[in-house]
Design an enzyme around this catalytic site. Structure first.
Site, PDB file in Angstrom:
ATOM      1  N   ASP A 447       0.849  -1.190   0.000  1.00 27.47           N
ATOM      2  CA  ASP A 447       0.000   0.000   0.000  1.00 27.47           C
ATOM      3  C   ASP A 447       0.890   1.248   0.000  1.00 27.47           C
ATOM      4  O   ASP A 447       2.024   1.204   0.486  1.00 27.47           O
ATOM      5  CB  ASP A 447      -0.864   0.040   1.263  1.00 27.47           C
ATOM      6  CG  ASP A 447      -2.053  -0.906   1.170  1.00 27.47           C
ATOM      7  OD1 ASP A 447      -2.459  -1.213   0.054  1.00 27.47           O
ATOM      8  OD2 ASP A 447      -2.552  -1.333   2.228  1.00 27.47           O
ATOM      9  N   ASP A 700      -9.970  -6.722   1.396  1.00 25.95           N
ATOM     10  CA  ASP A 700      -8.625  -7.152   1.004  1.00 25.95           C
ATOM     11  C   ASP A 700      -8.376  -8.617   1.354  1.00 25.95           C
ATOM     12  O   ASP A 700      -7.336  -9.176   0.997  1.00 25.95           O
ATOM     13  CB  ASP A 700      -7.552  -6.306   1.711  1.00 25.95           C
ATOM     14  CG  ASP A 700      -7.500  -4.889   1.171  1.00 25.95           C
ATOM     15  OD1 ASP A 700      -7.737  -4.717  -0.045  1.00 25.95           O
ATOM     16  OD2 ASP A 700      -7.238  -3.965   1.945  1.00 25.95           O
TER      17      ASP A 700
END
Length: 1008
Positions: A447, A700
């Protein structure tokens, strides 16, 4: 104007003097200059007093857990003295299939549940947390006696009992108990470290109990509890909204609504009702951020009777709610249970099983050879009992030396201790075998926000329109922000805190402002507005998307063009832009300027990425931000600028090998959604890479589970933590790279031990079997069991060794391990044969003064085997004091055995017979022991040189290493085409069914 402390602020000349009069406050306003009036020198509004104090006193700091800050860690419940087997302070885990009775949800709003009722309900539901089932410690201990290798050793115990060899019987049992005890204890200690770390991140909740509001740990909630859902807090359980906090009288209306909707039954409202506006009741009570579950970025309004889901965040409002489901059966809990994998040991267990099976097959082979030799020497099956020279004793000896009883325990212990090391780096290992996967990772999909960047927006030098003072613009921007300092939106927070750099803007806020109406960000108008008054004059302040703010004003074409050009420049540089405008009474909107915001990279990120690349780790950035922001971040981090929009993965017209090439070579993807993460991971894995993926939300979970090592980053939802292999409690990429280094060190310890243990097996198997066949001799079985015991005692400490980490992703490379281990075993056997051969010389060879063959062999074997671990561990780091101490202690014991002749057994005659005069009582002179020590050191040096040279052979160094970038063009293209094909079912005119292949419908077609 008077500040709260009575000091007078004197305004100098400034460009906004036409708006603010330094002496009278604001012109043309009633009450200007009147003490206590909104524009005078009276006390400030509390809202702005708190806001200014917040700006002045705010300090950056790492996020601490609420539990740690309040000092409310779990108090362990004392167990009774008469029941030491009981656990401490843990309720029994309850099956997540428990159905909450409807009458549990009929709790009175003002009274809440009583303490007695809470305890009764908790016995049925367990604690409100997502936890794995607690292991039975006794059964865990027994598990250390299971497995093929352990079963063979247990067979050896029975064989020793059958031969009435009670010393061997006792020592083998001691070896089994030692391995099980040490393994169980060390794994428990490591688990306790991880558990204590998990306890530091406890969520808290405000609840009504016994007629009073109180703050408790969220894990203590039970269905039926009345909780308070408030702006800035995480929803502590699935809960149904009752009424606004300031309107508790609406509780009766809520009960009536429930009866109407359910026909008298109090049940949970259907999820689909949230989407149907005509079924909403009254006004919105709260706004809930469900992005961690649904991926939608905007907060969702929730009304009376709607359900707020566990771990979602409240962005606006304050309301009473009743807990409808505890964590395990909540929406998030059910999602987490779906992604829980089977409790297998994965690749690590397969490796251990393959090594164990191969060694067992080899033991059978060596036993067969020994028996064939025994037939030629006319040996009996089990007699004489006092001698080890018979067929069943040969079987017992070879079972003991050929089966590495410590292999499963030492490797598991090494992983457990390694998990404790990782816990110190704020990384919770959910599954021990994830350490092996992390050590082999060569692609990290990370990320951007919070991992590569600081997750703290900062405002660069703002653009200010001509004739506007920057202090006035910053003050207006702060006015057009939320002032709830308990829960500030990141953009509002950075806007307000930037006023630290603009003290004159803070002085403006101290002039008696009052917010009449605040309208949060609206996706239609794309702006935030606040109606504020000061001195009786109304100001409408706006902050939002540059285009939306520009459309409000009637500025000149030149000013508009300049504003657009600046917005385009900020966009190219990857900055987020916010326009600022103000409107006085009914005048036209005035365009004040633009704020440029950017989430800067963490200070250590660039250095960490460079370090990761030297470790053979490729970092790919996956972000939901726009591609311009992604590219600007990559430039600042020297990460590479091959960043693509995620649409190219699905709608870019690429397929097959071309699509795989794009993913493999890209430095990152922008505007990424969870399904894109899954697709990226899958394609990278298909190319032979081991992939780690970071994530933080429920959506996720599939990609976290799909990756070889799923990483839940700091602040991740509980469902993401449940799906991940490793959970990080500290932010930043450096923590992940540090964990990869530690994982490689752990892997190195295991690899060193496995090479060592296989070499030991081959050493004694080769020497003993050739000795049995050639000279009809073996080392006494009583000494053999102590050799096995010493080998385990010396190497249990390997879990604490100072291992090095390789500069490339690690792999088991079993062919290389076997070749090196067999070579080391052969060298050890040759060294032992040299000692044995010297004893045939008339002068006794190595014997100085006097000595015994059995004890001399025992000492030489023990020393060379113990010191082999120093060879296989490598010379890059100095051994730990634990390892040195354990091996030195065992060496002293072996020397005492040799000098005093312990367990040397009855003297047996070899064929051919020894020509030297040997000591009958088994004792050996100290000088002889010293000679053996010197000889063993020389043998170890030779082995170390051979080991070093073998690791420098390039073909051997890469033997067994898989290709990390392999492509099968034909197969990738076939699979790509197949993914676009669907099976359609239809009926013909006669009503018969038939299936046929057809092109898969696009998303747009499916939406229609």
């Amino acid at each position: 104007m008077a500040e709260p402390n009575g000091a007078t602020v004197t305004f100098k000349e400034r460009p906004f003097a036409n708006i603010i009069d330094p002496e009278k406050g604001f012109p043309d306003k009633e009450g200007a200059g009147v003490p206590g009036g909104p524009g005078g020198t009276g006390e400030m509004n509390d809202e702005y007093t708190n806001l200014v104090r917040y700006i002045s006193t705010y300090r950056d700091g790492r996020r601490k857990s609420t539990a740690s800050e309040l000092g409310m860690d779990d108090e362990p419940v004392k167990r009774p003295w008469w029941a030491p087997w009981r656990g401490r302070g843990k309720a029994k885990a309850v099956d997540g299939t428990f159905e909450v009775p409807d009458d549990w949800l009929d709790t009175e709003l003002k009274q809440g549940l009583s303490s007695t009722e809470v305890e009764n309900r908790r016995k049925k539901t367990g604690f409100n947390e997502l936890t794995t089932e607690k292991e039975n410690m006794f059964l865990k201990f027994l598990s250390y006696f299971t497995g093929p290798i352990l079963y063979v050793m247990e067979l050896a115990v029975l064989l020793a009992a059958g031969l009435r060899d009670w010393i061997d019987f006792g020592v083998i049992i001691a070896i089994l108990l030692l391995n099980a005890g040490v393994g169980w204890y060390q794994e428990k200690q490591a688990a306790d470290v991880v558990a204590s770390l998990k306890g530091d991140i406890a969520m808290r909740a405000n609840v009504v109990r016994n007629g009073q509001e109180e703050e408790i740990k969220a894990r203590e909630l039970v269905p039926g509890d009345i909780v308070i859902v408030e702006e800035g807090q995480v929803v502590p359980a699935d809960a149904r909204l009752i009424c606004d906090y300031d309107n508790p009288e609406a509780f009766g209306e809520y009960k009536t609504l429930m009866e109407q909707e359910t026909g008298g039954e109090t049940t949970e409202k259907a999820e689909d009702d949230d989407e149907e506006e005509d079924k909403h009741h009254g006004v919105a009570l709260v706004a809930i951020d469900q992005s961690a579950i649904t991926g939608e970025s905007l907060a969702v309004d929730k009304f009376m009777g709607d359900t707020c889901y566990y771990t979602t965040g409240c962005k606006r409002g304050k309301s009473y709610a009743v807990v409808t489901a505890h964590a395990k059966i909540s929406f998030v809990g059910r999602t987490a249970s779906l992604v829980e994998g089977a409790k297998d040991q994965g690749h690590f267990k397969a490796i251990m099983n393959s090594i164990g099976t191969a060694l067992l097959v080899l033991v059978v082979f060596w036993i067969l050879l020994a028996w064939i030799g025994g037939f030629y020497h006319n040996l009996n099956l089990a007699t004489p009992e006092w001698s080890s020279t018979n067929l069943l004793h040969y079987v017992l000896i070879l079972l003991i030396v050929g089966v590495p009883v410590g292999l499963p325990v030492v490797t598991t212990t090494t992983l457990a201790v390694g998990a404790a090391y990782l816990a110190k780096e704020k990384a919770i290992v959910q599954k021990l075998t994830a350490i092996e996967s992390l050590a082999g990772v060569d692609v990290l999909c990370s990320d951007k926000t919070g991992t590569l960047t600081a997750n703290q927006l900062s405002i660069r030098e703002p653009f200010v329109a001509e004739g506007v003072d920057v202090n006035w613009m910053m003050a207006v921007a702060a006015l057009a922000s939320s002032h709830n300092i308990k829960s500030l939106d990141p953009i509002d927070k950075v806007t307000i805190l930037t006023l630290k750099r603009y003290p004159k803007a803070r002085e403006i806020l101290e002039q008696g402002w009052k917010t009449e109406k605040y309208t949060p960000f609206d996706p239609v108008s794309k702006r935030i507005t606040a109606n504020c008054t000061c001195g009786g004059v109304n100001y409408t302040c706006a902050k939002g998307a540059p285009k939306a703010i520009l459309n409000l004003s009637n500025c000149s074409k030149e000013a508009a063009d300049l504003f657009k050009a600046k917005a385009a420049e900020f966009a190219r540089r990857g900055f987020r832009s916010l326009g600022v405008a103000v409107k006085k009474n009914e005048d036209d909107w005035e365009l004040l300027g633009m704020l440029s915001m950017f989430d800067p990279p963490r200070e250590d990120t660039a250095q960490t990425i460079a370090e990761a690349q030297t470790l053979g780790l490729q970092v790919k950035m996956l972000t939901g931000d726009a591609i311009a922001i992604a590219k600007e971040t990559c430039k600042m981090l020297a990460l590479g600028t091959k960043v693509y929009n995620s649409d190219r993965l699905i709608h870019g017209g690429l397929s097959g090998t071309t699509q795989h090439d794009l993913v493999e070579r890209a430095d990152g993807f922008a505007e990424v959604f969870p399904e894109h993460k899954y697709q990226v991971v899958e394609m990278i894995q298909q190319r032979g890479h081991l992939t780690a993926m970071t994530g933080d939300g429920v959506n996720d979970a599939p990609s976290l589970k799909k990756s070889d090592c799923g990483i839940a980053v700091e602040g991740a939802s509980e469902a993401a933590q449940a799906a991940a292999d490793i959970v990080f409690l500290a932010p930043g990429l450096s923590t992940i790279v540090s964990a990869i280094k530690i994982a490689r060190q752990i892997f190195q310890r295991m690899k060193a031990y496995i090479q060592y243990r296989i070499a030991l097996c081959f050493h004694l198997e080769i020497y003993l079997v050739t000795s049995m066949i050639i000279i009809n001799e073996t080392v006494d079985v009583n000494l053999i069991v102590f050799l096995a015991l010493f080998a385990d005692l010396a190497t249990i400490a390997v879990a604490y060794d100072n291992a090095h980490f390789e500069a490339r992703p690690v792999e088991w490379q079993l062919p290389k391990i076997w070749i090196i281990s067999v070579t080391l075993g052969l060298l050890l056997a040759l060294g032992t044969w040299i000692v044995r051969g010297s004893l045939y010389l008339p002068n006794g060879g190595m014997i100085q003064n006097f000595g015994n063959v059995q004890e001399i062999l025992f000492l030489e074997i023990s020393l060379t085997e113990n010191w082999l671990i120093f060879v296989t561990r490598g010379g890059e780091t100095f051994p730990s004091w634990q390892l040195i101490g354990a091996i030195f202690g065992v060496d002293v014991l072996a020397t005492l055995f040799c000098v005093f002749g312990w367990l040397s057994g009855e003297r047996t005659f070899t064929d051919p017979r020894d020509r030297a005069v040997l000591e009958r009582n088994g004792r050996t002179s100290v000088v002889t022991a010293v000679v053996i020590w010197v000889y063993s050191i020389a043998v170890t040096i030779v082995i170390a040189i051979v080991y070093y040279l073998m690791n420098r052979i390039s073909w051997l160094d890469n033997l067994g290493r898989k290709s990390r970038s392999r492509s099968d063009t034909q197969m990738e293209n076939i699979l790509s085409h197949l993914s676009k094909v669907a099976i359609e079912h239809e009926r013909d005119d006669l009503g018969k069914s038939r299936f046929h292949l057809a092109a898969k419908a696009t998303e747009a077609e499916m939406d229609e």
